[in-house]
Design an enzyme around this catalytic site. Structure first.
Site, PDB file in Angstrom:
ATOM      1  N   GLY A 111       3.065  -8.893  14.368  1.00 43.96           N
ATOM      2  CA  GLY A 111       4.322  -9.515  13.639  1.00 43.96           C
ATOM      3  C   GLY A 111       5.225  -8.280  12.943  1.00 43.96           C
ATOM      4  O   GLY A 111       6.529  -8.934  12.942  1.00 43.96           O
ATOM      5  N   THR A 112       4.206  -7.197  12.894  1.00 46.42           N
ATOM      6  CA  THR A 112       5.325  -5.789  12.334  1.00 46.42           C
ATOM      7  C   THR A 112       5.997  -5.637  14.023  1.00 46.42           C
ATOM      8  O   THR A 112       7.625  -5.344  13.541  1.00 46.42           O
ATOM      9  CB  THR A 112       3.396  -4.920  12.040  1.00 46.42           C
ATOM     10  OG1 THR A 112       3.327  -5.029  11.513  1.00 46.42           O
ATOM     11  CG2 THR A 112       5.057  -3.236  12.477  1.00 46.42           C
ATOM     12  N   ASN A 148       2.736 -12.696   1.849  1.00 46.80           N
ATOM     13  CA  ASN A 148       0.479 -12.635   2.356  1.00 46.80           C
ATOM     14  C   ASN A 148       0.259 -12.269   0.736  1.00 46.80           C
ATOM     15  O   ASN A 148      -0.664 -12.989   0.777  1.00 46.80           O
ATOM     16  CB  ASN A 148       0.801 -11.396   2.647  1.00 46.80           C
ATOM     17  CG  ASN A 148       1.826 -10.426   2.260  1.00 46.80           C
ATOM     18  OD1 ASN A 148       2.452 -10.554   2.360  1.00 46.80           O
ATOM     19  ND2 ASN A 148       0.893  -9.036   2.452  1.00 46.80           N
ATOM     20  N   GLN A 192       2.858 -15.823   7.672  1.00 48.13           N
ATOM     21  CA  GLN A 192       2.188 -16.239   6.559  1.00 48.13           C
ATOM     22  C   GLN A 192       2.056 -17.862   7.009  1.00 48.13           C
ATOM     23  O   GLN A 192       1.180 -18.366   6.099  1.00 48.13           O
ATOM     24  CB  GLN A 192       1.943 -15.333   5.096  1.00 48.13           C
ATOM     25  CG  GLN A 192       1.533 -14.353   4.990  1.00 48.13           C
ATOM     26  CD  GLN A 192      -0.316 -14.375   5.451  1.00 48.13           C
ATOM     27  OE1 GLN A 192      -1.109 -15.081   5.973  1.00 48.13           O
ATOM     28  NE2 GLN A 192      -0.272 -13.113   5.328  1.00 48.13           N
ATOM     29  N   SER A 250       2.474 -13.961  13.340  1.00 52.22           N
ATOM     30  CA  SER A 250       2.102 -13.234  14.374  1.00 52.22           C
ATOM     31  C   SER A 250       0.363 -14.174  15.414  1.00 52.22           C
ATOM     32  O   SER A 250      -0.238 -14.687  14.264  1.00 52.22           O
ATOM     33  CB  SER A 250       1.557 -12.482  13.231  1.00 52.22           C
ATOM     34  OG  SER A 250      -0.138 -11.646  13.865  1.00 52.22           O
ATOM     35  N   GLY A 251      -0.508 -13.859  16.191  1.00 57.81           N
ATOM     36  CA  GLY A 251      -1.489 -14.415  16.245  1.00 57.81           C
ATOM     37  C   GLY A 251      -3.048 -14.635  15.274  1.00 57.81           C
ATOM     38  O   GLY A 251      -3.299 -15.116  15.243  1.00 57.81           O
ATOM     39  N   HIS A 252      -2.971 -13.122  14.843  1.00 59.58           N
ATOM     40  CA  HIS A 252      -4.466 -13.329  14.421  1.00 59.58           C
ATOM     41  C   HIS A 252      -4.319 -13.905  13.876  1.00 59.58           C
ATOM     42  O   HIS A 252      -5.022 -14.085  12.392  1.00 59.58           O
ATOM     43  CB  HIS A 252      -4.110 -11.901  14.870  1.00 59.58           C
ATOM     44  CG  HIS A 252      -4.184 -10.698  13.767  1.00 59.58           C
ATOM     45  ND1 HIS A 252      -4.899 -10.562  12.571  1.00 59.58           N
ATOM     46  CD2 HIS A 252      -2.287 -10.451  13.438  1.00 59.58           C
ATOM     47  CE1 HIS A 252      -3.479 -10.053  12.085  1.00 59.58           C
ATOM     48  NE2 HIS A 252      -2.616  -9.905  12.423  1.00 59.58           N
ATOM     49  N   THR A 278       4.569  -4.984  30.137  1.00 55.38           N
ATOM     50  CA  THR A 278       3.991  -5.713  30.706  1.00 55.38           C
ATOM     51  C   THR A 278       3.390  -7.196  29.822  1.00 55.38           C
ATOM     52  O   THR A 278       2.427  -6.544  29.216  1.00 55.38           O
ATOM     53  CB  THR A 278       2.742  -5.364  31.647  1.00 55.38           C
ATOM     54  OG1 THR A 278       3.074  -4.699  32.694  1.00 55.38           O
ATOM     55  CG2 THR A 278       2.150  -6.339  32.701  1.00 55.38           C
ATOM     56  N   CYS A 288      -6.569   1.418  -5.163  1.00 53.56           N
ATOM     57  CA  CYS A 288      -7.719   1.893  -4.330  1.00 53.56           C
ATOM     58  C   CYS A 288      -8.213   1.850  -3.269  1.00 53.56           C
ATOM     59  O   CYS A 288      -8.528   2.204  -2.692  1.00 53.56           O
ATOM     60  CB  CYS A 288      -8.599   2.736  -4.877  1.00 53.56           C
ATOM     61  SG  CYS A 288      -8.755   3.232  -6.764  1.00 53.56           S
TER      62      CYS A 288
END
Lengths: 408, 298
Positions: A72-73, A151, A179, A199-201, A237, A325
């Site tokens: 995605g980035t 997100n 998202q 994005s695939g994941h 590739t 944090c």
């Protein structure tokens, strides 16, 4: 890993076993290079084109408009860089204060290169004002990039309206739909969007595969410069197995779309109500209605998010937090801060994001264990239920800081 | 993911000495909600022997903040005030078997609470409560002063700005104070190298850390910087603009960022941004410093 309750699906998702099965032959059996002249490699190209076809169908666009990327980035970075390359005389970019870091840090980088970036404000529900956008667009604007859904909060943005406005003004419009894919139907024949990232994941395909949709007729320049893959629009590739995986994941996502918007929404609503009812001083972050069906983000006042996550983790529950944090950074979520969520609540925010693999039993378990965790941390907190001049002083300081910032 | 030691986990999951001592001999509040961690420490001290008989804490913060507070109370109970005074943030981190670098500020918070509580007991003037002490405020996002930064740099032999952020959060917000912090690191490191050379890195020198600013007149204080900016605008910039029917107002100076407002003919001038960049900014860079930049406020 048997007792894991995974409710962090906006971070990443489990690869659907059916997806994995489709991918497997492309590692050791059909491992040829799709660009090769021999049949062994060339055959692989047919499978890639089949996958591209499935994704095009999922997005209701033409296969030629699909460019495979690594994530995605990369898709986001490519979209913005392409527009700036294609319109060198336009040195202005408009985006929002709540984008993913893929856009946020790229625009910060562009500022250093002398570009002007405008960030759309959001209200307390995380929503933008389209009139603000209308005023910001000028003949200097190269691209407008507004995420389809956030997100952290799941807030859905009025992409159709934004797209129409950009068309009217003759400005390229990109949306980060990472998202959204698999959670809401995306119809690019109807949506006035020039470029779109996914994005695939995030939809049960593996990590390492992304897509940039580029509408026919949109001026484009490649970001990765190399071979002639993807019609010269993205060198490198092809990551064949993951492309095959994404094709299958998109086909499955279409089938599960209704379930996502009925059953998952019901479970999410149950979780949301269960926690908000049981825990005092807990607040929903984001828009109640205009929101992804799988996401809920709740702030627990006077406790800190990382501590909550650690205790949830002990119970096998995987969630995430907008606290400072957890990110390794020092400031709490830029999204919540842009929404004006006060520090008392921003540090204690927890996001639960569901998928089709979650069960009712899991949701019940979270509703059962979360409230005592908050109570336990509050019993240690110096700000909870103590007559507290210190707290008042803190709140006053924050109010003053806000005023000062407003002056600037 | 959290790279916490077993000891950190133990003290986080089952913290010792949670609560608040009624009518304490000493107390301290450090940190803040905005910074994401805060610690309230109360002590019971025997006035005859100066022995810390009991210590209790309440903490708002992440896992390592709670663990640092918990182990601190264990470390000081039974010690005399003089012994407790010698505890440093590194001692707290060591006792926990180490902390991730980005979490070192949690141990610093424990140290600061102890220091403040002891001062409170001894009736000393509050030492630098590190949120608003005597030094000059460098990081406005997290309210960190030059004195605090110099101290963490010295005590932990810090050479990188990132580590200053890890230990006391400075520069972790908007980042405009980065160059100032770089200067302080250089200054303190130079001092430490000199002390080493002279072989007298004794505590006497350590206690008298000179303010980096006083020793280095070339680095302007904020006040000097603002004055110089005002003078430059007044004598060099304003007359030219007024000749064209315009004017300029200095709104604020934030780190190296100079906020100005153009007025009169300038405010509607199509080449206003060029005026700012090539005229106003160039002149201010020349006179005040290369790293200054100008932003227009509308």
């Amino acid at each position: 890993m048997a007792n894991i309750i995974y409710v962090d699906n906006n971070a990443t998702t489990k690869v659907d076993p059916a997806v994995l099965e489709k991918m497997m032959p492309f590692f050791t059996e059909y491992y040829g290079n799709p660009s090769s002249m021999h049949n062994f490699g060339g055959e692989v190209m047919h499978h890639i084109e089949e996958a591209r076809q499935k994704i095009a169908q999922f997005l209701n666009c033409s296969p030629i408009e699909i460019i495979f990327t690594s994530c995605g980035t990369e898709s986001d970075n490519t979209a913005i860089a392409a527009a700036l390359e294609a319109y060198p005389e336009r040195r202005h970019v408009i985006t929002t204060r709540v984008e993913h870091s893929a856009i946020m840090n790229q625009t910060k980088f562009l500022t250093k290169k002398g570009y002007t970036i405008s960030y759309l404000n959001v209200d307390k529900y995380g929503m933008i004002d389209i009139e603000e956008l209308r005023e910001l667009i000028s003949e200097k604007t190269a691209i407008v990039s507004v995420m389809y859904a956030n997100n952290e909060t799941g807030v859905i943005y009025p992409i159709e309206k934004i797209g129409k406005l950009c068309r009217e003004k003759g400005v390229v419009f990109h949306t980060d739909a990472v998202q959204v894919a698999g959670k809401l139907p995306i119809d690019l024949k109807k949506l006035p969007v020039d470029m779109l990232s996914l994005s695939g994941h995030k939809l049960h395909a593996p990590k390492g595969i992304g897509v940039l949709y580029v509408r026919k007729g949109t001026r484009f320049k490649p970001f990765l410069i190399g071979g002639e893959q993807e019609h010269g629009r993205r060198g490198g590739t092809e990551n064949v197995a993951t492309i095959i995986g994404l094709g299958e994941a998109c086909r499955l996502a279409e089938k599960h779309m209704a379930y996502e918007n009925t059953e998952i929404r019901r479970l999410r609503d149950k979780l949301e109500k269960g926690i908000l009812d049981a825990v005092p001083n807990s607040l929903l972050n984001g828009h109640k209605e205009s929101r992804l069906p799988n996401t809920v983000n709740i702030s627990f006042e006077y406790v800190e998010g990382e501590a909550i996550l650690l205790l949830l983790n002990e119970q096998g529950i995987c969630a995430s937090s907008g606290s400072a944090c957890t990110s390794g950074s020092i400031e709490p979520s830029h999204v919540l801060r842009a929404m004006g969520v006060p520090f008392t609540a921003a540090h204690g925010s927890i996001r639960f994001s569901l998928s089709r693999y979650n069960t009712e039993k899991e949701i019940d378990k979270i509703i059962e264990v979360a409230p005592p965790i908050i109570e336990r941390l509050r019993s240690i907190s110096p700000f909870w239920r103590r007559e507290n001049a210190w707290l008042k002083e803190q709140e006053e300081r924050e109010r003053l800081q806000k005023q000062q910032k407003a002056v600037h | 993911m959290w790279e916490y030691t077993e000891k950190v986990k133990e003290h986080f999951f089952n913290p010792h000495n949670v609560g608040e001592i009624k009518n304490p001999s000493a107390k301290a509040e450090v940190g803040s909600l905005s910074c994401g961690d805060a610690l309230y420490l109360t002590l019971k001290i025997d006035e005859k022997t100066n022995i810390i008989q009991d210590a209790k804490f309440m903490s708002f913060g992440c896992g390592s903040a709670i663990a640092s507070s918990s182990i601190l109370t264990d470390m000081i109970i039974g010690k005399t005030v003089d012994e407790a005074k010698k505890i440093t943030n590194q001692d707290i981190a060591d006792e926990l078997g180490g902390l991730p670098r980005q979490k070192m500020h949690c141990s610093v918070m424990g140290y600061e609470a102890l220091e403040k509580a002891i001062a409170n007991y001894l009736g000393e003037q509050e030492p630098e409560e590190h949120t608003h002490d005597e030094g000059e405020l460098i990081c406005t996002c997290f309210q960190v002063t030059d004195a605090t930064i110099a101290r963490v740099v010295r005590e932990n032999n810090i050479t990188e700005v990132e580590d200053v952020t890890n230990f006391c959060k400075a520069v972790g917000g908007c980042g405009t104070c980065r160059t100032e912090v770089e200067d302080i690191i250089k200054q303190v490191q130079a001092e430490m190298a000199l002390e080493k050379q002279q072989g007298n890195g004794s505590s006497a020198t350590v206690a008298n850390i000179p303010s980096p600013r006083l020793e280095k007149p070339k680095v302007l204080t904020n006040l000097q910087k603002i004055k110089l900016i005002e003078e430059t605008i007044e004598s060099d910039i304003r007359p030219g603009l007024m000749a064209d029917g315009g004017n300029i107002e200095l709104i604020d100076v934030v780190g190296n960022q100079i906020l100005v407002k153009l007025q009169g003919a300038c405010s509607s001038c199509p080449s206003a941004s060029a005026t700012i960049k090539h005229g106003v900014e160039a002149r201010l860079k020349e006179i005040v410093g290369d790293d200054m930049f100008v932003e227009e406020v509308h």
